[in-house]
Write a protein that holds these residues in place. Structure first.
Motif, PDB file in Angstrom:
ATOM      1  N   UNK A  98       8.088  12.683   5.195  1.00 13.65           N
ATOM      2  CA  UNK A  98       7.306  13.429   6.130  1.00 13.65           C
ATOM      3  C   UNK A  98       7.024  14.918   4.996  1.00 13.65           C
ATOM      4  N   UNK A  99       6.366  15.413   3.848  1.00 11.97           N
ATOM      5  CA  UNK A  99       6.728  17.127   3.863  1.00 11.97           C
ATOM      6  C   UNK A  99       6.672  18.071   4.737  1.00 11.97           C
TER       7      UNK A  99
ATOM      8  N   UNK B 188       0.577  -1.234  -0.006  1.00  7.07           N
ATOM      9  CA  UNK B 188      -0.355  -0.286   0.095  1.00  7.07           C
ATOM     10  C   UNK B 188       0.644   0.852   0.383  1.00  7.07           C
ATOM     11  N   UNK B 189       0.562   2.082  -0.624  1.00  6.46           N
ATOM     12  CA  UNK B 189       1.311   3.473  -0.830  1.00  6.46           C
ATOM     13  C   UNK B 189      -0.060   4.605  -0.343  1.00  6.46           C
ATOM     14  N   UNK B 190       0.339   4.911   0.673  1.00 13.09           N
ATOM     15  CA  UNK B 190      -1.031   6.014   1.001  1.00 13.09           C
ATOM     16  C   UNK B 190      -0.608   7.580   0.963  1.00 13.09           C
ATOM     17  N   UNK B 191      -1.113   8.886   0.782  1.00 14.85           N
ATOM     18  CA  UNK B 191      -0.845   9.531   0.936  1.00 14.85           C
ATOM     19  C   UNK B 191      -1.434  10.217   1.245  1.00 14.85           C
ATOM     20  N   UNK B 192      -1.369  10.884   2.415  1.00 15.71           N
ATOM     21  CA  UNK B 192      -2.370  11.926   3.525  1.00 15.71           C
ATOM     22  C   UNK B 192      -1.978  13.432   3.236  1.00 15.71           C
ATOM     23  N   UNK B 193      -2.864  13.824   2.449  1.00 14.39           N
ATOM     24  CA  UNK B 193      -3.419  15.549   2.107  1.00 14.39           C
ATOM     25  C   UNK B 193      -3.516  16.581   3.124  1.00 14.39           C
ATOM     26  N   UNK B 194      -3.466  18.208   3.251  1.00  9.62           N
ATOM     27  CA  UNK B 194      -4.025  18.384   4.489  1.00  9.62           C
ATOM     28  C   UNK B 194      -4.324  19.371   4.208  1.00  9.62           C
ATOM     29  N   UNK B 195      -5.583  19.970   4.042  1.00 10.52           N
ATOM     30  CA  UNK B 195      -6.316  21.219   3.979  1.00 10.52           C
ATOM     31  C   UNK B 195      -6.400  22.299   4.780  1.00 10.52           C
TER      32      UNK B 195
ATOM     33  N   UNK C   7      -2.019  20.453   0.364  1.00 10.81           N
ATOM     34  CA  UNK C   7      -0.465  20.032   0.273  1.00 10.81           C
ATOM     35  C   UNK C   7      -0.482  18.428   0.548  1.00 10.81           C
ATOM     36  N   UNK C   8       0.187  18.143   0.429  1.00 12.63           N
ATOM     37  CA  UNK C   8       0.494  16.493   0.622  1.00 12.63           C
ATOM     38  C   UNK C   8       1.382  16.144   2.293  1.00 12.63           C
TER      39      UNK C   8
ATOM     40  N   UNK D 247       7.973  21.022   4.504  1.00 15.42           N
ATOM     41  CA  UNK D 247       7.575  21.987   4.026  1.00 15.42           C
ATOM     42  C   UNK D 247       5.587  22.500   3.873  1.00 15.42           C
ATOM     43  N   UNK D 248       5.096  21.460   4.084  1.00 15.06           N
ATOM     44  CA  UNK D 248       3.235  21.907   4.196  1.00 15.06           C
ATOM     45  C   UNK D 248       3.465  22.254   5.266  1.00 15.06           C
ATOM     46  N   UNK D 249       4.088  22.432   6.615  1.00 18.02           N
ATOM     47  CA  UNK D 249       4.159  23.555   7.374  1.00 18.02           C
ATOM     48  C   UNK D 249       3.741  25.041   7.190  1.00 18.02           C
ATOM     49  N   UNK D 250       4.793  25.613   6.319  1.00 19.87           N
ATOM     50  CA  UNK D 250       5.164  26.451   5.477  1.00 19.87           C
ATOM     51  C   UNK D 250       3.650  27.272   4.948  1.00 19.87           C
ATOM     52  N   UNK D 251       4.080  25.414   3.728  1.00 21.68           N
ATOM     53  CA  UNK D 251       2.756  25.577   2.581  1.00 21.68           C
ATOM     54  C   UNK D 251       1.177  26.176   3.241  1.00 21.68           C
ATOM     55  N   UNK D 252       1.199  25.627   5.121  1.00 19.58           N
ATOM     56  CA  UNK D 252       0.048  25.431   4.924  1.00 19.58           C
ATOM     57  C   UNK D 252      -0.650  26.585   6.051  1.00 19.58           C
ATOM     58  N   UNK D 253       0.796  27.722   5.884  1.00 20.79           N
ATOM     59  CA  UNK D 253       0.993  28.282   6.894  1.00 20.79           C
ATOM     60  C   UNK D 253       0.832  28.531   8.028  1.00 20.79           C
ATOM     61  N   UNK D 254       1.401  27.327   8.747  1.00 25.28           N
ATOM     62  CA  UNK D 254       1.963  26.792  10.085  1.00 25.28           C
ATOM     63  C   UNK D 254       3.212  27.532  10.955  1.00 25.28           C
TER      64      UNK D 254
END
Length: 183
Positions: free
Chosen positions: A109-110, A72-79, A85-86, A112-119
């Motif tokens: 773990x991605x 299984x390959x699973x990708x969790x995206x955050x909105x 963003x993944x 850059x998602x922290x910054x792209x989601x403005x965290x």
């Protein structure tokens, strides 16, 4: 009779190999992408924990419900705030999952998602305040404006006409001079 016996068993063996080959072809890899809403999360850390738990539960459920899945390959995206963003991606086989049901070592773990989601201002536990400057801070005076007597001097074009060149034009040999040089 020996010939019919051999043909029968070779047909049985060919059919058995075809059936087992198709069975191994049916074993497959499943790719899954899931989206979680992170507008209500206060911190990026809690969002990652939520994504890890969702990935673990989904992997466990897929391996339990579908015995033909081998990987299984699973990708969790955050909105968050209309950005998708993944957050993480895990690729795990059934054998690895049965050996250890933790996805930490097999997860990317991605960051850059922290910054792209403005965290990026994740220190929400302590309120950010601007440093206070004391009222008696030294003031630096502005430079005085230039006085009218100190205007910059701009070079003015000269009113003289340019002087003609003093060099003589080059002298090229003519055909007449060439006729004098005869052997």
């Amino acid at each position: 009779m020996n010939l019919y016996y051999r043909i029968f068993w070779s047909t049985v063996l060919i059919l058995a190999s075809i059936l087992t080959t198709n069975k191994t072809i049916l074993a497959s890899t499943k790719n899954t992408s899931l989206l979680i809403d992170s507008n209500n999360n206060n911190s990026y850390k809690s969002l990652v924990e939520k994504a890890e738990n969702l990935a673990k539960n989904t992997i466990n459920q897929e391996f339990k419900n579908n015995p033909e899945i081998t990987e299984i390959t699973i990708t969790i995206l955050g909105e968050r705030q209309s950005q998708i963003v993944p957050i993480l991606r895990s690729k795990i086989s059934r054998a690895e999952w049965q050996k250890n049901a933790e996805i930490d070592n097999l997860t990317r773990y991605f960051a850059d998602a922290k910054y792209l989601l403005k965290f990026d201002n994740d220190n929400q536990d302590t309120p950010k305040t601007q440093p206070q400057t004391p009222d008696s801070s030294p003031q630096i005076p502005a430079p005085p404006p230039p006085s009218p007597n100190t205007q910059p001097i701009v070079p003015q074009p000269s009113k003289k006409s340019p002087t003609p060149p003093t060099s003589k034009p080059p002298i090229f040999p003519s055909d007449e001079e060439d006729s004098e040089i005869d052997d």
